[in-house]
Scaffold this motif. Structure first.
Motif, PDB file in Angstrom:
ATOM      1  N   ALA A  13       1.938-100.511  -6.800  1.00 17.38           N
ATOM      2  CA  ALA A  13       1.889 -99.225  -7.500  1.00 17.38           C
ATOM      3  C   ALA A  13       0.703 -99.207  -8.463  1.00 17.38           C
ATOM      4  N   GLN A  14       0.429-100.338  -9.081  1.00 15.96           N
ATOM      5  CA  GLN A  14      -0.700-100.449 -10.009  1.00 15.96           C
ATOM      6  C   GLN A  14      -2.028-100.273  -9.265  1.00 15.96           C
ATOM      7  N   TRP A  20      -6.404 -93.990  -7.315  1.00 17.49           N
ATOM      8  CA  TRP A  20      -6.462 -92.544  -7.550  1.00 17.49           C
ATOM      9  C   TRP A  20      -7.145 -92.216  -8.879  1.00 17.49           C
ATOM     10  N   ALA A  21      -6.982 -93.073  -9.873  1.00 18.07           N
ATOM     11  CA  ALA A  21      -7.657 -92.838 -11.158  1.00 18.07           C
ATOM     12  C   ALA A  21      -9.176 -92.917 -10.992  1.00 18.07           C
ATOM     13  N   LEU A  22      -9.654 -93.865 -10.182  1.00 20.52           N
ATOM     14  CA  LEU A  22     -11.092 -93.971  -9.924  1.00 20.52           C
ATOM     15  C   LEU A  22     -11.615 -92.730  -9.197  1.00 20.52           C
ATOM     16  N   VAL A 118      -8.868 -88.136   1.808  1.00 23.81           N
ATOM     17  CA  VAL A 118      -8.654 -89.108   0.730  1.00 23.81           C
ATOM     18  C   VAL A 118      -9.689 -88.911  -0.377  1.00 23.81           C
ATOM     19  N   ALA A 119     -10.939 -88.662   0.002  1.00 25.94           N
ATOM     20  CA  ALA A 119     -12.000 -88.497  -0.997  1.00 25.94           C
ATOM     21  C   ALA A 119     -11.734 -87.317  -1.928  1.00 25.94           C
ATOM     22  N   LEU A 120     -10.969 -86.339  -1.479  1.00 25.66           N
ATOM     23  CA  LEU A 120     -10.693 -85.174  -2.316  1.00 25.66           C
ATOM     24  C   LEU A 120      -9.630 -85.445  -3.367  1.00 25.66           C
ATOM     25  N   TYR A 124      -4.721 -83.411  -3.142  1.00 22.79           N
ATOM     26  CA  TYR A 124      -5.020 -82.868  -1.809  1.00 22.79           C
ATOM     27  C   TYR A 124      -4.437 -83.769  -0.724  1.00 22.79           C
ATOM     28  N   TYR A 125      -4.569 -85.077  -0.887  1.00 23.04           N
ATOM     29  CA  TYR A 125      -4.003 -86.034   0.062  1.00 23.04           C
ATOM     30  C   TYR A 125      -2.504 -85.788   0.240  1.00 23.04           C
ATOM     31  N   GLU A 126      -1.798 -85.667  -0.871  1.00 25.98           N
ATOM     32  CA  GLU A 126      -0.346 -85.435  -0.806  1.00 25.98           C
ATOM     33  C   GLU A 126      -0.030 -84.078  -0.182  1.00 25.98           C
TER      34      GLU A 126
END
Length: 186
Positions: A13-14, A20-22, A118-120, A124-126
């Motif tokens: 999870a970390q 996603w933070a990056l 993924v890049a978005l 958006y991915y979800e």
């Protein structure tokens, strides 16, 4: 278990939160216009014919990846491998017939479309995972597909071993294609 007798490694999870933070930090560095385009893409009604606006974010992908590269300066081999494992999992999870039906493309083209998703970013991915109609026909962000693996190789001279036991290539997620195969047999 993997073929070597080791446990298959899954992203923590970390690691996922850091990934996603990056990505989000990379987008934040691009400013308000890029943010507005991403919001519009997520808020659009996929049932309505678009006027091409969904591709407006393409102009921001290279700058995004440049910022992402800057954000990764100083990361260790393990950290880059952990990030690549998350990316690999995200691409694998999108490797589904119902997502391909919307994005279209060859095996490589579908991989690049999943890289674009993924890049978005996470939201958006979800959205695409929940409703594949949110995906975009022929979208493409090839560089994202192996972004962290390439950084790892550039810095440490070798391709990272994620230990995940999965494949990001098209067709690697057998479960994602099984429903389509069984529907064709009916």
């Amino acid at each position: 278990m993997s073929g070597t007798g080791e446990m298959t490694r899954v992203p923590t999870a970390q690691d996922e939160a850091r990934f996603w933070a990056l990505v989000d930090s990379g987008w934040e560095r691009l400013g308000a216009e890029a943010a507005a385009l991403r919001r519009a893409l997520i808020a659009r009604d996929p049932e309505e014919d678009g006027d091409g606006d969904e591709y407006a974010v393409d102009a921001w992908l290279d700058p995004l990846l440049g910022h992402l590269r800057e954000l990764c300066v100083g990361l260790s081999a393990r950290e880059l491998t952990d990030l690549d494992r998350v990316l690999e999992r995200k691409l694998h999870d999108l490797d589904r017939a119902d997502v391909h039906d919307v994005t279209d493309g060859s095996d490589d083209g579908f991989l690049y479309a999943r890289g674009w998703i993924v890049a978005l970013g996470r939201e958006y991915y979800e959205a695409v995972r929940a409703d594949p109609a949110m995906a975009v026909l022929d979208a493409d962000c090839e560089e994202m597909c192996y972004f962290f693996a390439h950084l790892h190789e550039e810095r440490f001279g070798e391709w990272p071993e994620t230990g995940s036991g999965i494949c990001r290539e098209t067709g690697g997620n057998e479960a994602g294609w099984a429903e389509a195969d069984s529907a064709g047999e009916a």
